[in-house]
Design an enzyme around this catalytic site. Structure first.
Site, PDB file in Angstrom:
ATOM      1  N   GLU A 110       0.831  -1.201   0.000  1.00 36.71           N
ATOM      2  CA  GLU A 110       0.000   0.000   0.000  1.00 36.71           C
ATOM      3  C   GLU A 110       0.867   1.253   0.000  1.00 36.71           C
ATOM      4  O   GLU A 110       1.481   1.608   1.010  1.00 36.71           O
ATOM      5  CB  GLU A 110      -0.939   0.028   1.207  1.00 36.71           C
ATOM      6  CG  GLU A 110      -1.833   1.259   1.207  1.00 36.71           C
ATOM      7  CD  GLU A 110      -2.798   1.309   2.370  1.00 36.71           C
ATOM      8  OE1 GLU A 110      -3.350   2.394   2.630  1.00 36.71           O
ATOM      9  OE2 GLU A 110      -2.999   0.266   3.008  1.00 36.71           O
ATOM     10  N   LYS A 239      -8.253 -15.941  15.080  1.00 33.42           N
ATOM     11  CA  LYS A 239      -8.311 -15.583  13.657  1.00 33.42           C
ATOM     12  C   LYS A 239      -9.714 -15.304  13.149  1.00 33.42           C
ATOM     13  O   LYS A 239     -10.038 -15.609  11.994  1.00 33.42           O
ATOM     14  CB  LYS A 239      -7.636 -16.672  12.812  1.00 33.42           C
ATOM     15  CG  LYS A 239      -6.191 -16.912  13.199  1.00 33.42           C
ATOM     16  CD  LYS A 239      -5.558 -18.047  12.434  1.00 33.42           C
ATOM     17  CE  LYS A 239      -4.131 -18.280  12.926  1.00 33.42           C
ATOM     18  NZ  LYS A 239      -3.474 -19.416  12.288  1.00 33.42           N
ATOM     19  N   ASP A 314       1.991 -14.431  12.612  1.00 37.25           N
ATOM     20  CA  ASP A 314       0.894 -15.118  11.933  1.00 37.25           C
ATOM     21  C   ASP A 314      -0.050 -14.064  11.381  1.00 37.25           C
ATOM     22  O   ASP A 314      -0.803 -13.433  12.121  1.00 37.25           O
ATOM     23  CB  ASP A 314       0.163 -16.031  12.921  1.00 37.25           C
ATOM     24  CG  ASP A 314      -0.847 -16.942  12.234  1.00 37.25           C
ATOM     25  OD1 ASP A 314      -1.368 -16.553  11.171  1.00 37.25           O
ATOM     26  OD2 ASP A 314      -1.125 -18.031  12.761  1.00 37.25           O
ATOM     27  N   HIS A 414      -2.303  11.469  -1.322  1.00 36.93           N
ATOM     28  CA  HIS A 414      -2.154  10.337  -2.212  1.00 36.93           C
ATOM     29  C   HIS A 414      -1.822  10.801  -3.636  1.00 36.93           C
ATOM     30  O   HIS A 414      -1.021  10.205  -4.329  1.00 36.93           O
ATOM     31  CB  HIS A 414      -3.432   9.489  -2.231  1.00 36.93           C
ATOM     32  CG  HIS A 414      -3.532   8.544  -1.071  1.00 36.93           C
ATOM     33  ND1 HIS A 414      -2.995   7.274  -1.098  1.00 36.93           N
ATOM     34  CD2 HIS A 414      -4.070   8.700   0.168  1.00 36.93           C
ATOM     35  CE1 HIS A 414      -3.233   6.684   0.065  1.00 36.93           C
ATOM     36  NE2 HIS A 414      -3.870   7.515   0.840  1.00 36.93           N
TER      37      HIS A 414
END
Length: 419
Positions: A110, A239, A314, A414
């Site tokens: 990103e 998760k 993870d 941006h």
């Protein structure tokens, strides 16, 4: 056998299964043979995927059916000033595990993310640094048991509550590092859930908690009417979005905060404390509540995910880390100047500096940049420090994005970066 062409052909003809290659050759040759097979089956050139710098054997504990590596751009932000000596909030108290300045590697695709985080870190550093503390620690695993009804459920819960030492002895017999902290029972009809929580020191500790809990479950089955249905009953909860993690925490619960002088907000963030507070309230608090979000923040998961990829965590556990609450408060000084108090509280940050992906060469180097590779002294201090640094990085990201929104500079930033 060392000829990848011949091995690939055997896989194509069905004489070998794709996952059996390591049984017949070394890890690098197996990966090459598998890559050749996939290239021919799909008509794809895997030259870049096959161009990696570490021996495939190093990844054996981390992946199956390896064909190469996914390369993600990695940058660095910082220094991350944690509990700076001149922090207006620290009041001379002892620092957290990460006391000092650290460069934080972040891996992401990103554009503008690192630039934004670095801007926030610069402001935090100019304000004297941020305070960060671990407020709770406990990796959880919650098996689910079947009982005949509520009477047996109550009998099971009573036994568990009275035999914590026996459960701890069984669980801790499987590990030289883990320590059972607590077992919390929950009853739903004829199901009994036991939420085990462990101090796993410098390991993230999910596997450690699972193995230890399995041993403890054998005693529960032997001494109570309960029968184990599943070693994980989703009350852990791993998760996936879960309110229990947002409330009770999982892994490390960590908070970071900073007090930024009003003139610094205007000079560096091009807005005011009041404007940032309003943006945070209407966006992160009210907007998140209306959306039914478990996270009340702007984009904390952005920094967490990039840090996870860089340091071998993870990556699926970014889900829990998104349970972050960002607070902003305008504090008026005696001279009438309004300063900005900013904080992030991450209830479920599951990190480690040993085990898992932290041993891979790239990720190991990233931890070395932080000065946190391997186990800490005392045990657990390196993982504590990593959690604190990531929290301050997330705080910087929240500050920068909220300031961009409050000043209406988000789109133009941006555009300026071409991203």
């Amino acid at each position: 056998m060392t000829d990848p062409e011949e091995l690939a052909e055997q896989v194509r003809e069905g004489d070998l299964r794709i996952h059996e290659l390591e049984d017949h050759t070394d890890s690098d040759t197996a990966a090459e043979a598998r890559r050749l097979f996939v290239e021919r089956e799909t008509g794809t050139d895997l030259e870049t995927i096959g161009d990696y710098s570490f021996p495939a054997e190093a990844a054996d504990p981390n992946i199956e059916n390896m064909i190469g590596a996914a390369q993600i751009p990695m940058g660095v932000v910082g220094p991350v000033a944690v509990n700076g000596a001149e922090s207006s909030l620290s009041s001379g108290t002892d620092g957290g595990a990460a006391n000092g300045e650290h460069y934080l590697p972040l891996a992401t695709t990103e554009g503008a993310l690192l630039a934004s985080v670095n801007r926030g870190l610069g402001v935090i550093r100019s304000a004297g640094g941020a305070d960060a503390r671990i407020t709770k620690n406990g990796m959880t695993r919650a098996p689910v048991f079947r009982v005949a009804g509520v009477a047996e459920a109550a009998e099971t819960v009573e036994w568990v509550n009275e035999n914590g030492d026996a459960l701890a002895e069984a669980a801790e017999s499987t590990t030289s590092h883990g320590e059972l902290i607590d077992v919390e029972p929950y009853v739903v009809g004829d199901s009994v859930y036991l939420r085990f929580a462990y101090d796993t020191k410098d390991a993230m500790g999910m596997n450690m908690a699972t193995i230890a809990t399995g041993e403890a479950c054998e005693i529960v089955e032997r001494e109570t009417p309960a029968s184990l249905v599943a070693l994980s009953g989703n009350l852990c909860s791993d998760k996936k979005p879960a309110a229990i993690n947002a409330v009770e925490g999982r892994g490390r619960s960590v908070t970071a905060d900073v007090l930024i002088p009003g003139e610094l907000v205007e000079e560096r963030l091009h807005t005011t404390a009041d404007a940032i507070v309003e943006a945070n309230t209407r966006k992160n608090l009210t907007g998140s509540a209306k959306a039914g979000s478990l996270g009340f923040n702007a984009h904390a998961a952005n920094v967490v995910a990039a840090a996870f990829l860089a340091t071998g965590q993870d990556e699926a556990q970014v889900v829990e880390a998104a349970n972050t609450i960002t607070t902003m408060d305008a504090r008026e000084r005696e001279d009438g100047t309004t300063d900005l108090y900013a904080s992030v509280s991450l209830a479920s940050l599951e990190v480690g500096t040993v085990g898992g992906g932290t041993k891979l060469p790239t990720q190991s180097e990233a931890l070395e940049v932080l000065g946190l590779r391997g186990g800490g002294d005392p045990a657990g201090s390196n993982a504590d420090a990593l959690a604190e640094i990531i929290a301050v990085g997330a705080l910087a990201g929240e500050l920068s994005l909220l300031a961009a929104l409050a000043s209406r500079h988000l789109a133009s930033a941006h555009e300026d970066l071409g991203r």
